[in-house]
Motif scaffolding. Sequence first.
Motif, PDB file in Angstrom:
ATOM      1  N   ILE A  16       0.847  -1.205   0.000  1.00 39.95           N
ATOM      2  CA  ILE A  16       0.000   0.000   0.000  1.00 39.95           C
ATOM      3  C   ILE A  16       0.875   1.245   0.000  1.00 39.95           C
ATOM      4  O   ILE A  16       0.613   2.205  -0.738  1.00 39.95           O
ATOM      5  CB  ILE A  16      -0.972  -0.007   1.201  1.00 39.95           C
ATOM      6  N   LEU A  17       1.925   1.251   0.804  1.00 43.44           N
ATOM      7  CA  LEU A  17       2.836   2.397   0.844  1.00 43.44           C
ATOM      8  C   LEU A  17       3.509   2.610  -0.513  1.00 43.44           C
ATOM      9  O   LEU A  17       3.684   3.753  -0.947  1.00 43.44           O
ATOM     10  CB  LEU A  17       3.879   2.229   1.946  1.00 43.44           C
ATOM     11  N   LYS A  18       3.875   1.531  -1.183  1.00 46.14           N
ATOM     12  CA  LYS A  18       4.474   1.654  -2.514  1.00 46.14           C
ATOM     13  C   LYS A  18       3.492   2.318  -3.480  1.00 46.14           C
ATOM     14  O   LYS A  18       3.878   3.179  -4.277  1.00 46.14           O
ATOM     15  CB  LYS A  18       4.897   0.289  -3.057  1.00 46.14           C
ATOM     16  N   LEU A  19       2.226   1.894  -3.420  1.00 42.01           N
ATOM     17  CA  LEU A  19       1.211   2.491  -4.287  1.00 42.01           C
ATOM     18  C   LEU A  19       1.034   3.979  -3.991  1.00 42.01           C
ATOM     19  O   LEU A  19       0.968   4.803  -4.909  1.00 42.01           O
ATOM     20  CB  LEU A  19      -0.133   1.775  -4.102  1.00 42.01           C
ATOM     21  N   LYS A  23       1.102   7.800  -6.145  1.00 41.35           N
ATOM     22  CA  LYS A  23       0.045   8.814  -6.203  1.00 41.35           C
ATOM     23  C   LYS A  23      -0.925   8.619  -5.044  1.00 41.35           C
ATOM     24  O   LYS A  23      -1.031   7.535  -4.471  1.00 41.35           O
ATOM     25  CB  LYS A  23      -0.706   8.758  -7.530  1.00 41.35           C
ATOM     26  N   ASP A  24      -1.635   9.685  -4.692  1.00 45.10           N
ATOM     27  CA  ASP A  24      -2.666   9.619  -3.662  1.00 45.10           C
ATOM     28  C   ASP A  24      -3.863   8.842  -4.220  1.00 45.10           C
ATOM     29  O   ASP A  24      -4.168   8.930  -5.418  1.00 45.10           O
ATOM     30  CB  ASP A  24      -3.115  11.020  -3.247  1.00 45.10           C
ATOM     31  N   MET A  25      -4.530   8.076  -3.359  1.00 48.41           N
ATOM     32  CA  MET A  25      -5.654   7.239  -3.796  1.00 48.41           C
ATOM     33  C   MET A  25      -6.699   7.146  -2.707  1.00 48.41           C
ATOM     34  O   MET A  25      -6.391   7.311  -1.525  1.00 48.41           O
ATOM     35  CB  MET A  25      -5.193   5.804  -4.087  1.00 48.41           C
ATOM     36  N   ASN A  26      -7.921   6.781  -3.110  1.00 50.68           N
ATOM     37  CA  ASN A  26      -8.941   6.457  -2.122  1.00 50.68           C
ATOM     38  C   ASN A  26      -8.901   4.953  -1.850  1.00 50.68           C
ATOM     39  O   ASN A  26      -8.201   4.207  -2.543  1.00 50.68           O
ATOM     40  CB  ASN A  26     -10.333   6.945  -2.575  1.00 50.68           C
ATOM     41  N   ILE A  64      -9.132  10.496   0.728  1.00 53.65           N
ATOM     42  CA  ILE A  64      -7.963  10.340  -0.126  1.00 53.65           C
ATOM     43  C   ILE A  64      -6.754  10.125   0.782  1.00 53.65           C
ATOM     44  O   ILE A  64      -6.489  10.920   1.682  1.00 53.65           O
ATOM     45  CB  ILE A  64      -7.750  11.573  -1.028  1.00 53.65           C
ATOM     46  N   TYR A  65      -6.042   9.036   0.539  1.00 51.22           N
ATOM     47  CA  TYR A  65      -4.887   8.671   1.363  1.00 51.22           C
ATOM     48  C   TYR A  65      -3.593   9.125   0.702  1.00 51.22           C
ATOM     49  O   TYR A  65      -3.439   9.018  -0.516  1.00 51.22           O
ATOM     50  CB  TYR A  65      -4.853   7.152   1.586  1.00 51.22           C
ATOM     51  N   SER A  66      -2.681   9.629   1.524  1.00 47.10           N
ATOM     52  CA  SER A  66      -1.372  10.089   1.076  1.00 47.10           C
ATOM     53  C   SER A  66      -0.309   9.491   1.983  1.00 47.10           C
ATOM     54  O   SER A  66      -0.531   9.316   3.182  1.00 47.10           O
ATOM     55  CB  SER A  66      -1.263  11.613   1.184  1.00 47.10           C
ATOM     56  N   ILE A  67       0.859   9.215   1.413  1.00 45.91           N
ATOM     57  CA  ILE A  67       1.969   8.708   2.205  1.00 45.91           C
ATOM     58  C   ILE A  67       2.610   9.873   2.968  1.00 45.91           C
ATOM     59  O   ILE A  67       2.657  10.998   2.479  1.00 45.91           O
ATOM     60  CB  ILE A  67       2.998   7.992   1.307  1.00 45.91           C
ATOM     61  N   ASN A  68       3.051   9.602   4.181  1.00 43.44           N
ATOM     62  CA  ASN A  68       3.716  10.608   5.006  1.00 43.44           C
ATOM     63  C   ASN A  68       5.206  10.272   5.028  1.00 43.44           C
ATOM     64  O   ASN A  68       5.679   9.545   5.897  1.00 43.44           O
ATOM     65  CB  ASN A  68       3.132  10.617   6.421  1.00 43.44           C
ATOM     66  N   THR A  69       5.932  10.803   4.070  1.00 46.38           N
ATOM     67  CA  THR A  69       7.356  10.466   3.955  1.00 46.38           C
ATOM     68  C   THR A  69       8.177  11.016   5.111  1.00 46.38           C
ATOM     69  O   THR A  69       9.236  10.472   5.424  1.00 46.38           O
ATOM     70  CB  THR A  69       7.930  10.979   2.620  1.00 46.38           C
TER      71      THR A  69
END
Length: 84
Positions: A16-19, A23-26, A64-69
Amino acid sequence: MVKVFKALGDETRREILKLLNEKDMNAGEIASYFNMSKPAISKHLDILRDAELVSSEKKGQFLIYSINTTIIQEVLGGFLDIFK
């Protein structure tokens, strides 16, 4: 930090983190990449959010989910400091 390592310990959550790194996704978009139920994906997303590895923002009727780098960099930096 324990929550972060628990979250990263699961292959699905790493995928999931790789996806989300792309890009951000729902949740529905994320679920389309896996052969599991949407509630199971939501559980994985909850764990990632609890570990602060992802954030979510309401847009219309979707989250919408975004990774928190930033968290990932902090954890890796702290982890690598152990070996200095």
